[in-house]
Design a protein around this motif. Structure first.
Motif, mmCIF file in Angstrom:
data_model
loop_
_atom_site.group_PDB
_atom_site.id
_atom_site.type_symbol
_atom_site.label_atom_id
_atom_site.label_comp_id
_atom_site.label_asym_id
_atom_site.label_seq_id
_atom_site.Cartn_x
_atom_site.Cartn_y
_atom_site.Cartn_z
ATOM 1 N N ALA A 114 8.183 10.581 5.674
ATOM 2 C CA ALA A 114 9.260 9.964 6.454
ATOM 3 C C ALA A 114 10.390 10.965 6.659
ATOM 4 O O ALA A 114 10.941 11.061 7.770
ATOM 5 C CB ALA A 114 9.777 8.727 5.724
ATOM 6 N N MET A 115 10.698 11.753 5.622
ATOM 7 C CA MET A 115 11.769 12.739 5.761
ATOM 8 C C MET A 115 11.381 13.795 6.783
ATOM 9 O O MET A 115 12.186 14.199 7.621
ATOM 10 C CB MET A 115 12.064 13.387 4.412
ATOM 11 N N LEU B 183 0.834 -1.201 0.000
ATOM 12 C CA LEU B 183 0.000 0.000 0.000
ATOM 13 C C LEU B 183 0.869 1.251 0.000
ATOM 14 O O LEU B 183 0.635 2.192 -0.779
ATOM 15 C CB LEU B 183 -0.899 0.017 1.237
ATOM 16 N N VAL B 184 1.901 1.251 0.864
ATOM 17 C CA VAL B 184 2.755 2.428 0.968
ATOM 18 C C VAL B 184 3.479 2.680 -0.350
ATOM 19 O O VAL B 184 3.549 3.823 -0.834
ATOM 20 C CB VAL B 184 3.753 2.257 2.134
ATOM 21 N N ILE C 56 0.368 12.141 12.720
ATOM 22 C CA ILE C 56 -0.559 11.003 12.701
ATOM 23 C C ILE C 56 0.206 9.696 12.884
ATOM 24 O O ILE C 56 -0.253 8.776 13.578
ATOM 25 C CB ILE C 56 -1.395 11.016 11.406
ATOM 26 N N VAL C 57 1.395 9.630 12.283
ATOM 27 C CA VAL C 57 2.234 8.440 12.491
ATOM 28 C C VAL C 57 2.566 8.289 13.979
ATOM 29 O O VAL C 57 2.455 7.204 14.554
ATOM 30 C CB VAL C 57 3.525 8.533 11.645
ATOM 31 N N LEU D 94 1.031 19.489 5.062
ATOM 32 C CA LEU D 94 0.418 18.181 5.306
ATOM 33 C C LEU D 94 1.444 17.108 5.686
ATOM 34 O O LEU D 94 1.098 16.115 6.342
ATOM 35 C CB LEU D 94 -0.373 17.728 4.075
ATOM 36 N N ASP D 95 2.721 17.314 5.276
ATOM 37 C CA ASP D 95 3.716 16.324 5.665
ATOM 38 C C ASP D 95 3.845 16.282 7.191
ATOM 39 O O ASP D 95 3.967 15.221 7.796
ATOM 40 C CB ASP D 95 5.063 16.602 5.005
ATOM 41 N N MET D 96 3.761 17.461 7.826
ATOM 42 C CA MET D 96 3.834 17.524 9.285
ATOM 43 C C MET D 96 2.609 16.861 9.907
ATOM 44 O O MET D 96 2.718 16.125 10.895
ATOM 45 C CB MET D 96 3.922 19.000 9.710
ATOM 46 N N VAL D 97 1.436 17.124 9.311
ATOM 47 C CA VAL D 97 0.208 16.502 9.835
ATOM 48 C C VAL D 97 0.352 14.985 9.820
ATOM 49 O O VAL D 97 0.086 14.299 10.816
ATOM 50 C CB VAL D 97 -1.014 16.915 8.981
#
Lengths: 257, 310, 281
Positions: free
Chosen positions: C69-70, C44-45, C251-252, C244-247
């Motif tokens: 991930a970065m 999926l990823v 969430i991770v 959104l990368d931070m969001v």
């Protein structure tokens, strides 16, 4: 002095459909060392009677004494061990831990607990199983462990409510034999509820036949069988004769409905 | 039955009493400041002297102001009657005036939230049941998807809500759909897990019996698996609808939505309108209770018709 | 375009591999049972990555996993303070207080039949309500910092925990209670030796439900106001900045924290209720 004595014992439950006479006009005295079976169809009050002796039910009339005092006082004096139909072992305790349970509650010392556990495990033929959990054992072994639990604190009276009712016949025969041997060795007074005629006849010195609506005693049969009873005794004419009388008693109880 | 009723009544009455009792110390400081300004004698005098005193001590020192604590405009803790009056004025009273769906009416805001909840719940349930059927009949799907569905139950997936709203807004989707999507995925996972459990609930004896009849897979599904899954399905539907409602409410927070119960909560907290917050909260509670209650009724009716319930 | 083709290929390969594993003779082994969902997740990823790249999906709609991930790796200090604020202080603090309080109240409720009759229906009712809605009120009462978040968590976990514990304390069968009576056991003896151990599966059920609720409560409460840190705060402000990368990174963290929290409680449960049929299977 009788160990257990009931005079005009009466117990009425109030239900939505009116009063239910679980016990009415029950008179019985049990002597020390007796093995008394209570037999009868469901609803005849045999379990209720046993629970009255254990102060688990409270009679609404008449009188009952255990060792000359009220059942409540006898309970507080830890006068009897009680065995239920299901083994009711605590799954979170080992077999040894289960047998220790009443000993802990009654405040026996640690060393005494260990000793008694060892003794009763031997008595019920479960040496080496003390460290197992109940769910690792068969049904028959579990029931033996629950008898060991009732024996641990060495009460003079053992009250057993259909203890082998949930077991198959082969296991049951074996346990009956062991129970008799245990009774002979310990000279306890035993009250034993059952719905099996052969079991009652095989085990008892006296058989109390009961009948429902209202729950009452219809017959008390003294057994002439010797104390020493191999399983084969069940094929003798004496045995069959007593079994016949019990069956007649049960039928008579049914007829007057 | 009657005894339970009385016990519940007593407990509820005790809660209401405690609520009133708590309102006095909660609101006493404002009441005292107000009363002092109007010339009443307060002990101790001056707001500065009172600042570090405990609310209960202040309340005990000024029993004369207790009445004032229960009728404030913006109390820290509104009283039950204030909340009840607000609830009535923004619902029943508006209906009587023929303005049931004006912007001030809780019925209007409740409907906005409810419609998103129901749409999302419907989508989530249908997809959940479909996936559960797939999982039960396909070993790959079972092994691949099921662990993730279970893990999803342990993580706060509601944290995705603000992002979904904003992202959909930026591509031009707004209104009921984004909220319904949040409700849908919140209800989806409980339904999957519950339904799989339910479809697997028939024991091997019952399955073997059908095998002796040489029943097909679909016969087994309709005649055994589906009926025996219903109690499990409804148990998770009740969880799912409550989650859907929370999802719809949270979905109304981030974009500064102007309608819906969540928007009422947020607006109330911006402007310190505590009575409005409490009435929105109670409206949401009533809504949740109604939804769960209706599901319970459907469950009983259905199970009775199918003979599962006597 | 190549990325999209690659996405299709990866999907087909991953699914094919899983189908083969699931049918293989080894499908009941622990390794395969772990491997199959892992492959599914990884597929999926990867598909997500390829589709985002192939279609040039803008970051403000869906960042690629590699970007997330970065961001995760480069923002560890921020993620850590947020984690401390929201999870360790808000969620865990409220969880401990709420569960302990519910446990004590449950013992009281259990002792008095009248309370049990009265409080249990009320508790069941409240447990189904959208309690996160109390967040604005509690933020108003307890301030912006973690105390108000913990308060929301206390209210959220209290009733599920109460209902479960009360049900658990009634779990010991009538026969086992009779047995205790024949021993002349005191209330305390019967409680500690019988009813508390028998209640453990239910208590842990409540504790497990509460882990998720605690995290939800702590995060959502921050949407109603918080100091300038915390997972919920970071999510709502980053959404506003379209970062959104931070969001996703938060969430991770939330997902890892949630499943780890649940996992720890489940492990303790396994150790405590090893005897229960559900654990022996």
């Amino acid at each position: 002095m009788p160990v257990i004595e009931a005079r005009n014992l009466e117990l009425t439950f109030q239900t939505n459909d009116g009063p239910v006479h679980a016990l009415k006009d029950v008179n019985l005295s049990i002597e020390k060392g007796d093995f008394v079976s209570f037999i009868g169809p469901s609803g005849c009050g045999k379990t209720t009677f046993l629970r009255c002796m254990a102060a688990l039910e409270h009679p609404t009339g008449g009188e009952i004494t255990v060792n000359g005092v009220s059942p409540e006082e006898a309970r507080q004096a830890r006068a009897y061990g009680y065995v239920f139909q299901a083994a009711g072992l605590y799954p979170w305790r080992t077999i040894a831990g289960n047998i220790k349970l009443p000993l802990e509650i009654m405040g026996f010392s640690k060393a005494e607990q260990e000793k008694r556990v060892k003794d009763v495990l031997q008595l019920v033929d479960l040496e080496g199983f003390g460290g197992k959990y109940p769910w690792q054992l068969s049904g028959g072994m579990q029931q033996r462990a629950s008898i060991a639990r009732a024996l641990g604190f060495d009460a003079d009276i053992l009250l057993m409510d259909e203890p082998f009712g949930a077991l198959d016949e082969i296991v049951r025969d074996h346990l009956n034999e062991q129970l008799l041997a245990l009774w002979a060795r310990t000279e306890k007074t035993i009250g034993f509820v059952t719905h099996s005629i052969p079991e009652a006849v095989y085990l008892s010195t006296r058989i109390v036949v009961m009948s429902p609506r209202p729950g009452r005693i219809t017959d008390v049969i003294e057994s002439p069988l010797p104390k020493e009873r191999p399983l084969e005794i069940r094929d003798t004419p004496e045995f069959i004769e007593i079994a016949h009388r019990v069956r007649e008693g049960l039928r008579a109880g049914h007829l007057d409905e | 039955m009657m005894r339970t009723f009385w016990a519940v009544l007593v407990v509820v009455a005790a809660i209401v009493l405690f609520w009133y009792a708590a309102a006095v110390p909660m609101n006493i400081k404002t009441a005292l400041t107000q009363a002092e300004r109007e010339g009443a004698v307060i002990s101790p005098e001056g707001a500065a002297a009172r600042r570090d005193m405990s609310a209960i001590a202040l309340a005990l020192a000024n029993p004369g102001q207790w009445g004032d604590t229960l009728v404030q405009d913006k109390p820290r803790l509104p009283t039950p009657d204030q909340v009840a009056v607000e609830l009535w004025q923004t619902s029943g009273a508006m209906v009587l005036k023929g303005r049931a769906f004006s912007k001030r009416s809780l019925l209007f805001h409740g409907w906005v939230t409810l419609s998103a909840t129901l749409l999302g719940f419907g989508i989530g349930t249908v997809l959940g049941v479909v996936l559960a059927v797939g999982i039960v009949h396909s070993r790959v799907m079972d092994m691949s998807v099921m662990p993730w569905a279970i893990v999803s139950q342990t993580i706060p997936i509601i944290a995705l809500a603000p992002m979904i709203i904003v992202v959909l807004y930026s591509v031009g989707v707004q209104g009921i759909i984004p909220k319904a999507i949040i409700s849908a995925y919140l209800s989806f996972f409980p339904v999957v897990v519950g339904m799989v459990k339910g479809l697997r609930s028939p024991d091997s004896m019952q399955l073997d019996l059908l095998r002796t009849y040489n029943a097909s897979t679909s016969q087994g599904f309709w005649k055994l698996r589906l009926p025996s899954s219903l109690p499990y399905l409804f148990a998770s539907l009740k969880v799912a609808i409550a989650a859907s409602l929370v999802g719809a409410i949270v979905g109304e927070l981030p974009t500064g939505a102007v309608s819906g119960l969540g928007a009422r909560l947020l607006a109330g907290s911006y402007y310190g309108q505590t009575i409005q917050i409490w009435s929105a909260l109670f409206a949401a509670a009533i809504l949740a209770a109604l939804l769960v209650g209706i599901l319970g009724m459907i469950e009983r009716l259905l199970l009775r018709r199918m003979g599962v319930l006597a | 375009m190549t990325e999209l083709v690659l996405a299709l290929v990866i999907w087909a390969a991953g699914w094919g591999l899983n189908a083969w594993l699931a049918r293989s003779a080894a499908s009941e082994t622990r390794v395969v049972k772990f491997l199959v969902p892992f492959i599914f997740g990884a597929t999926l990823v990867l598909v997500w990555e390829m589709v985002v790249r192939g279609l040039n999906v803008p970051m403000v709609i869906l960042p690629a996993p590699s970007v997330i991930a970065m961001r995760f790796a480069s923002s560890l200090p921020i993620l850590w303070v947020d984690f401390v604020q929201t999870f360790l202080k808000g969620a865990l603090g409220g969880y401990v207080i709420g569960c302990a309080a519910a446990f004590l109240v449950a013992i009281l409720v259990d002792r008095f039949d009248f309370l049990r009759r009265g409080l249990l229906p009320v508790g069941n009712f409240v447990a189904a309500l959208p309690i996160v809605g109390t967040a604005p009120i509690l933020v108003m009462w307890f301030g912006f910092d973690w105390q108000s978040k913990a308060a929301v968590v206390v209210v959220m976990v209290f009733f599920p925990m109460l209902v479960n514990t009360v049900a658990g304390l009634r779990e010991a069968s009538a026969m086992q209670r009779d047995l205790m009576q024949t021993y002349g056991a005191s209330y305390g003896q019967a409680f500690f030796k019988l009813r508390l151990p028998a209640a453990m599966p239910f208590i842990f059920n409540g504790l497990k439900i509460s882990t998720t609720l605690a995290l939800i409560g702590a995060i959502v409460a921050e949407f109603f106001g918080s100091p300038t840190l915390g997972m919920g705060f970071r999510i709502s402000t980053s959404v506003g900045q379209l970062a959104l990368d931070m969001v996703w990174a938060e969430i991770v963290v939330a997902a890892l924290a949630g499943s780890a929290f649940y996992g720890v409680v489940a492990l303790v449960e396994k150790a405590v209720t090893f005897w229960h049929p559900s654990q022996r299977a």
